[in-house]
Motif scaffolding. Structure first.
Motif, mmCIF file in Angstrom:
data_model
loop_
_atom_site.group_PDB
_atom_site.id
_atom_site.type_symbol
_atom_site.label_atom_id
_atom_site.label_comp_id
_atom_site.label_asym_id
_atom_site.label_seq_id
_atom_site.Cartn_x
_atom_site.Cartn_y
_atom_site.Cartn_z
ATOM 1 N N THR A 329 1.185 -1.346 -0.028
ATOM 2 C CA THR A 329 0.065 -0.501 0.088
ATOM 3 C C THR A 329 1.071 1.185 0.393
ATOM 4 O O THR A 329 1.861 1.579 0.823
ATOM 5 C CB THR A 329 -0.980 0.344 1.246
ATOM 6 O OG1 THR A 329 -1.521 -0.947 1.048
ATOM 7 C CG2 THR A 329 -1.904 1.348 0.953
ATOM 8 N N PHE A 330 0.749 1.795 -0.581
ATOM 9 C CA PHE A 330 1.608 3.430 -1.226
ATOM 10 C C PHE A 330 1.219 4.582 -0.803
ATOM 11 O O PHE A 330 -0.265 4.975 -1.008
ATOM 12 C CB PHE A 330 2.229 3.378 -2.578
ATOM 13 C CG PHE A 330 2.617 2.085 -3.339
ATOM 14 C CD1 PHE A 330 3.922 2.291 -2.668
ATOM 15 C CD2 PHE A 330 1.669 1.087 -4.213
ATOM 16 C CE1 PHE A 330 4.496 1.250 -3.468
ATOM 17 C CE2 PHE A 330 3.143 0.175 -4.198
ATOM 18 C CZ PHE A 330 4.104 0.229 -4.365
ATOM 19 N N TYR A 331 1.277 5.666 -0.305
ATOM 20 C CA TYR A 331 1.065 7.054 0.649
ATOM 21 C C TYR A 331 1.801 7.834 -0.152
ATOM 22 O O TYR A 331 3.490 6.924 -0.361
ATOM 23 C CB TYR A 331 1.123 6.693 2.462
ATOM 24 C CG TYR A 331 0.374 5.677 2.934
ATOM 25 C CD1 TYR A 331 -1.074 5.864 2.397
ATOM 26 C CD2 TYR A 331 0.752 4.656 3.398
ATOM 27 C CE1 TYR A 331 -1.530 5.568 3.632
ATOM 28 C CE2 TYR A 331 0.381 4.098 3.995
ATOM 29 C CZ TYR A 331 -1.858 3.971 3.635
ATOM 30 O OH TYR A 331 -2.157 2.338 4.564
ATOM 31 N N GLY A 332 1.768 8.778 -0.561
ATOM 32 C CA GLY A 332 2.362 9.753 -1.027
ATOM 33 C C GLY A 332 1.367 11.455 -1.406
ATOM 34 O O GLY A 332 0.696 11.187 -1.088
ATOM 35 N N ALA A 337 -1.767 11.740 0.571
ATOM 36 C CA ALA A 337 -1.207 11.454 1.882
ATOM 37 C C ALA A 337 -0.220 13.037 2.395
ATOM 38 O O ALA A 337 -0.177 13.972 3.082
ATOM 39 C CB ALA A 337 -0.174 10.632 2.425
ATOM 40 N N LEU A 338 0.710 13.872 1.231
ATOM 41 C CA LEU A 338 1.461 14.793 1.426
ATOM 42 C C LEU A 338 1.128 15.563 0.188
ATOM 43 O O LEU A 338 0.474 15.330 -1.698
ATOM 44 C CB LEU A 338 2.980 14.365 0.858
ATOM 45 C CG LEU A 338 3.025 13.591 2.463
ATOM 46 C CD1 LEU A 338 4.992 13.327 2.202
ATOM 47 C CD2 LEU A 338 3.751 14.741 3.533
ATOM 48 N N PRO A 339 1.526 16.815 -0.015
ATOM 49 C CA PRO A 339 0.952 17.656 -1.152
ATOM 50 C C PRO A 339 1.670 17.825 -2.130
ATOM 51 O O PRO A 339 2.576 17.744 -1.961
ATOM 52 C CB PRO A 339 0.867 19.085 0.058
ATOM 53 C CG PRO A 339 1.911 18.937 0.759
ATOM 54 C CD PRO A 339 1.545 17.795 1.561
ATOM 55 N N MET A 340 0.521 17.989 -2.760
ATOM 56 C CA MET A 340 1.707 17.801 -4.781
ATOM 57 C C MET A 340 2.722 19.252 -4.737
ATOM 58 O O MET A 340 3.456 19.398 -6.133
ATOM 59 C CB MET A 340 1.068 17.356 -6.154
ATOM 60 C CG MET A 340 0.985 17.218 -6.841
ATOM 61 S SD MET A 340 1.658 15.318 -7.200
ATOM 62 C CE MET A 340 0.599 14.388 -7.658
ATOM 63 N N VAL A 341 1.961 20.499 -4.034
ATOM 64 C CA VAL A 341 2.927 21.523 -4.934
ATOM 65 C C VAL A 341 3.804 22.194 -3.083
ATOM 66 O O VAL A 341 3.395 21.889 -1.902
ATOM 67 C CB VAL A 341 1.827 22.367 -5.231
ATOM 68 C CG1 VAL A 341 1.849 22.460 -6.204
ATOM 69 C CG2 VAL A 341 0.900 22.602 -4.340
ATOM 70 N N ALA A 350 4.613 14.452 9.687
ATOM 71 C CA ALA A 350 4.288 14.222 10.637
ATOM 72 C C ALA A 350 2.450 13.983 10.805
ATOM 73 O O ALA A 350 1.675 12.731 11.191
ATOM 74 C CB ALA A 350 4.786 14.828 12.453
ATOM 75 N N ALA A 351 2.343 14.771 10.153
ATOM 76 C CA ALA A 351 0.042 14.759 10.497
ATOM 77 C C ALA A 351 0.359 13.416 8.661
ATOM 78 O O ALA A 351 -0.723 12.855 9.003
ATOM 79 C CB ALA A 351 -0.143 15.990 9.454
ATOM 80 N N ALA A 352 0.690 13.319 8.336
ATOM 81 C CA ALA A 352 1.044 12.613 7.187
ATOM 82 C C ALA A 352 1.091 10.886 7.533
ATOM 83 O O ALA A 352 0.640 10.003 7.918
ATOM 84 C CB ALA A 352 1.631 12.462 5.767
ATOM 85 N N ILE A 353 2.056 10.483 8.462
ATOM 86 C CA ILE A 353 2.336 9.391 8.603
ATOM 87 C C ILE A 353 1.431 9.696 10.306
ATOM 88 O O ILE A 353 0.612 8.261 10.410
ATOM 89 C CB ILE A 353 3.213 9.902 10.248
ATOM 90 C CG1 ILE A 353 4.919 9.966 8.585
ATOM 91 C CG2 ILE A 353 4.162 8.946 10.832
ATOM 92 C CD1 ILE A 353 5.978 10.083 9.900
#
Ligand code: SF4
Ligand code: SF4
Lengths: 647, 211
Positions: A329-332, A337-341, A350-353
């Motif tokens: 399962t990929f997050y990114g 999970a994380l902003p693209m810009v 930390a918020a993503a984790i």
């Protein structure tokens, strides 16, 4: 405090990332270094230039990034170690040459250092240079702390010699402009003379001519070189893992994001649950190493800035190895999970984790949060503007007045330099600058607008361009405009230096990067050679400048106006006031004046203040640079200047 | 003078406006700490700062390791504001109940204030806001003192002196002197030492007064 010759090996010093990179190059025995200034990369060449010495180290500020790369390549062809440096968008400029260089290969170790600017802290783009490594099929390495910035730069030269091709070293603003402890290594004794061996056959990589032909054979060889790099990457000490044997979540990251990831894990106290695979070698990824770590867990978070470059590569690898490593399962970036810009920071990671593992990041206590409420809204914003005493403010003021008098809705095509601020903060350029793109593009765009008359366009077009930008990329566009008979007024804002990035030398000055005397290439003479009329004025002479502009706007085809006045921060001006200024309260009409506080409301030099109680303008002694220009803008003649007494 | 840190990493934010010598202040302070054997990471936001923008240096001081060049939100231990509203801006992002703050009271007006579009808070409001948000707050007229020394830019060194005066970091005048002697022309050392001493003495003189 910064790097100097006297520092002994083994000393631990505080270095800026860019200084650490420069030190790494010195420890590798670099002989030729070339670059074009651009934040956040400029300190690398600046640092190296302090170490320059005839026959030992040659350093130059080239006219643009492509030329810088060509200059560095020549040294490599002659067997010397060399480097070229640029910011992210500089790689675009150099990329045509890079495509061919990576085909022909190199001899002496040659590295390309790019400093990207996630979050566009001092750029007008969020360009990504990492993709070029893939596009050009060359290895990419990325340091994640200051010691590594030095070590990896040094190692990049060895790698380049091992594979006989360019190696790309990528930094980001938060590495280049951050500082940390670095233990210095040995500076080698420099030896080896420059000689270009070229009598052998075309296919001889060390004695033949250097070309990318025969193309197919050289391209195949290039790919073999890349495979050799991958094999070395498998064993690289710059790829490290930190965390439990079997983490719930594996973070794969590189560069400054490594530090954000470590901090994020520590903020969440999740050291027992999260492992971090920090990659120093980010393209091509070493598959066996990745596989070993991917076997640890099912959940993978890729932490990187701007585009999902690493994420894409990891996914490709996982697809290829799916049979052995199972489904992940990929997050990114792609799942949000994380902003693209924009750039990342420890809190975003930390918020993503936290979301993935169901941990709440540490929160602000309610009563403190209550006190913070509305705090930022209550503070006045701090927009950027031209410095007090900046000649660009005067130039744009003259352009504003000329365009107002002209009545045809004319506008300025902006360009890159301090004067770009006119387009970024419209009020700073008095709402005159309406386009802003790449170096030299203002001139090319104006050349295009200048051909739209037959389509009914009646607005007069101006292009502005700084002196350094003129040499970098405006010349071909100007030649085009002249040859095509485009209707445009070309204004060179000549402030005698590359002011924006810190006064690097350029071909218009009489000194080079190493402080040696250098012949000046005269902008006016170049323009006259193109057969166009040239006027040179001082922008502080408002009336003359405005009247000249109005006259030029009426004329067809290309006209050149050079507005020459050195930057307010230039070494000869900085800290010295030409005039001592005051506002004559009896003359200042305050809010009642017909001009409606023209000086503070429209002109907006930070040296002028609006005194709320007195309802009068006044001069801020600390801020005013004493240029004297505002005397000319006040219709009530309330602003007065006196020659300052020399201390 | 403590030789260990109150917290590891100890997080300092130095903030101000381009042209106030923010970057130099952060380098001097950090160099002092490196000489004491600490690992220091400075993250600087100074993109186009020469042109009147906000400048911020994040300094992470640790006995062990390199930290992120960006301090997590709410994570400052000490804020040094060379410009007052920049100090409040940093408090809004990085403040917490135990943060200590040193503020230079001299405002640098943003363009919006110069033009009359926005209002700059009064000194009273600034004092009240900072005091409410900090465990300890000190206010200095550093720029005025610096002008008296002959150059407003010395306000940054007065602020570093004030930090030394607070006694939260293992730094003193001798250490300061050893750092600046390596980095600046000898002729300027004397006036910098005086600036440092002014800041240090100021904090000592108001030490007992709990804000
Ligand atoms: S003289 Fe006037 S225009 Fe020049 S810096 Fe001072 S206030 Fe600004
Ligand atoms: S100084 Fe001049 S422009 Fe400014 S408010 Fe007074 S009269 Fe108007």
């Amino acid at each position: 405090m910064s790097l100097d010759r006297e520092q002994k090996e083994g000393t631990e010093v505080l270095l800026m990332g860019n200084e650490a990179i420069a030190r790494g190059a010195l420890e590798a025995g670099v002989r030729v270094a070339a670059g074009y200034p651009g934040t956040p990369s400029s300190e690398i060449i600046e640092t190296l230039s302090r170490f320059s010495e005839a026959g030992k180290l040659y350093v130059e500020w080239s006219t643009n990034e492509k030329v810088a790369m060509e200059v560095a390549a020549a040294a490599s062809f002659a067997g010397l170690r060399s480097l070229c440096v640029m910011k992210q968008n500089g790689v675009n400029v150099a990329s045509d040459f890079l495509l061919h260089l990576t085909g022909s290969g190199t001899r002496g170790g040659m590295i390309l250092i790019t400093c990207d600017d996630p979050g566009a802290l001092s750029s007008v783009n969020e360009g990504e240079s990492r993709h070029f490594a893939r596009l050009m099929e060359i290895p990419l390495i990325e340091p994640a702390d200051f010691q590594e910035a030095k070590e990896m730069t040094r190692w990049a030269f060895d790698l380049s010699e091992q594979i006989r091709n360019v190696v790309m070293v990528r930094s980001v603003t938060r590495m280049s402009h951050a500082s940390g402890n670095v233990v210095l290594g040995i500076l080698p004794t420099l030896k080896g003379k420059a000689e270009f061996l070229c009598d052998g056959p075309l296919t001889d990589p060390v004695r033949g001519p250097v070309t990318s032909a025969p193309v197919i054979a050289k391209h195949r060889l290039q790919q073999e070189k890349l495979q050799k790099a991958v094999a070395l990457f498998e064993e690289s000490p710059f790829n490290t893992y930190q965390g439990p044997e079997k983490p719930e979540l594996l973070i794969i990251t590189s560069s400054a994001c490594t530090l954000y990831s470590r901090e994020a894990v520590s903020l969440l106290r999740a050291e027992g649950r999260v492992g971090i695979l920090k990659l120093g070698t980010t393209w091509p990824l070493p598959p066996a190493l990745l596989k070993r770590h991917l076997l640890r867990t099912k959940n993978v978070l890729i932490v990187e800035e701007v585009l999902p470059f690493l994420e894409d590569q990891v996914k490709i690898l996982c697809a290829e190895q799916a049979r052995e490593i199972g489904i992940k399962t990929f997050y990114g970036k792609n799942d949000g999970a994380l902003p693209m810009v924009g750039e990342l920071n420890p809190d975003l990671v930390a918020a993503a984790i936290g979301r993935i593992l169901g941990i709440d990041p540490p929160a602000i206590p309610a009563e403190y949060g209550e006190k913070l409420r509305g705090l930022t809204e209550f503070l006045p914003k701090r927009d950027q503007t031209f410095c007090p005493g900046c000649p660009h403010r005067a130039s744009y003021w003259a352009i504003r007045e000329a365009l107002q008098r002209d009545h045809r809705g004319g506008f300025v095509c902006g360009d890159i330099g301090c004067y770009a601020m006119a387009a970024l903060f419209q009020a700073a350029g008095f709402h005159t600058a309406k386009t802003l793109h790449a170096m030299g593009s203002g001139t090319g765009i104006a050349s295009g607008f200048g051909k739209l008359g037959p389509f009914g366009m009646t607005q007069p077009v101006l292009a502005v361009c700084g002196d350094s930008t003129f040499y970098h990329a405006a010349i071909p566009a100007l030649i085009n405009a002249v040859h095509q008979r485009a209707d445009m007024t070309f204004v060179v804002l000549d402030n005698s230096g590359t002011a924006m990035t810190g006064f690097q030398s350029h071909p218009g000055l009489d000194v080079n990067a190493m402080g040696e005397a250098a012949p000046m290439v005269d902008i006016a003479a170049l323009c006259r050679a193109m057969g166009v009329p040239v006027t040179i004025l001082d922008p502080f002479e408002l009336i003359e400048t405005r009247e000249t502009l109005n006259r030029l706007l009426e004329q067809p085809e290309v006209k050149v106006l050079i507005l020459k006045q050195s930057c307010a921060l230039s070494p000869e001006k900085k800290g010295k006031k030409r005039f001592s200024m005051r506002v004559d309260e009896t003359r200042c009409r305050g809010e009642d004046c017909g001009c409606n506080r023209l000086c503070t409301r429209i002109f907006r030099c930070p040296g002028l203040l609006w005194n709320q109680e007195q309802k009068r303008a006044e001069i801020d002694e600390v801020i005013c640079a004493g240029c004297g220009f505002c005397v000319r803008i006040c219709p009530a003649e309330a602003i007065r200047s006196e020659e300052a007494v020399k201390p | 003078m403590k030789e260990t840190l109150a917290k590891d990493p100890y997080n300092i934010v130095i903030t101000g406006v381009g042209g106030q010598g923010n970057v130099m202040a952060s380098r001097v302070l950090s160099n002092m700490l490196v000489r004491k054997g600490f690992k220091v990471t400075i993250g600087e936001t100074f993109g186009m700062s020469q042109r009147g923008g906000s400048v911020m240096s994040h300094i992470r001081v640790s006995s062990e390791s390199v930290w992120s060049p960006q301090i997590p939100k709410g994570g400052a231990d000490l804020i040094v504001a060379i410009e007052p509203i920049e100090g409040i801006r940093v408090l809004a992002g990085y403040g917490n109940r135990s943060v200590k703050v040193v503020v230079n009271l001299r405002p640098i007006y943003p363009v919006g204030v110069i033009t009359g579009e926005e209002e700059y808070p009064s000194e009273e409001t600034i004092r009240a806001k900072v005091t409410a948000l900090a465990a300890e707050a000190r206010f200095l007229a550093a720029t005025e003192e610096a002008i008296r020394l002959g150059n407003p830019i010395l306000g940054n060194i007065i602020m570093i002196g004030a930090v030394a005066g607070l006694g939260v970091l293992p730094i003193d005048r001798d250490l300061f002197e050893s750092v600046i002697r390596d980095g600046m022309p000898a002729a300027r050392v004397e006036v910098n030492l005086r600036a440092f001493a002014i800041g240090e003495a100021f904090v000592f003189s108001v030490k007992e007064e709990k804000q």
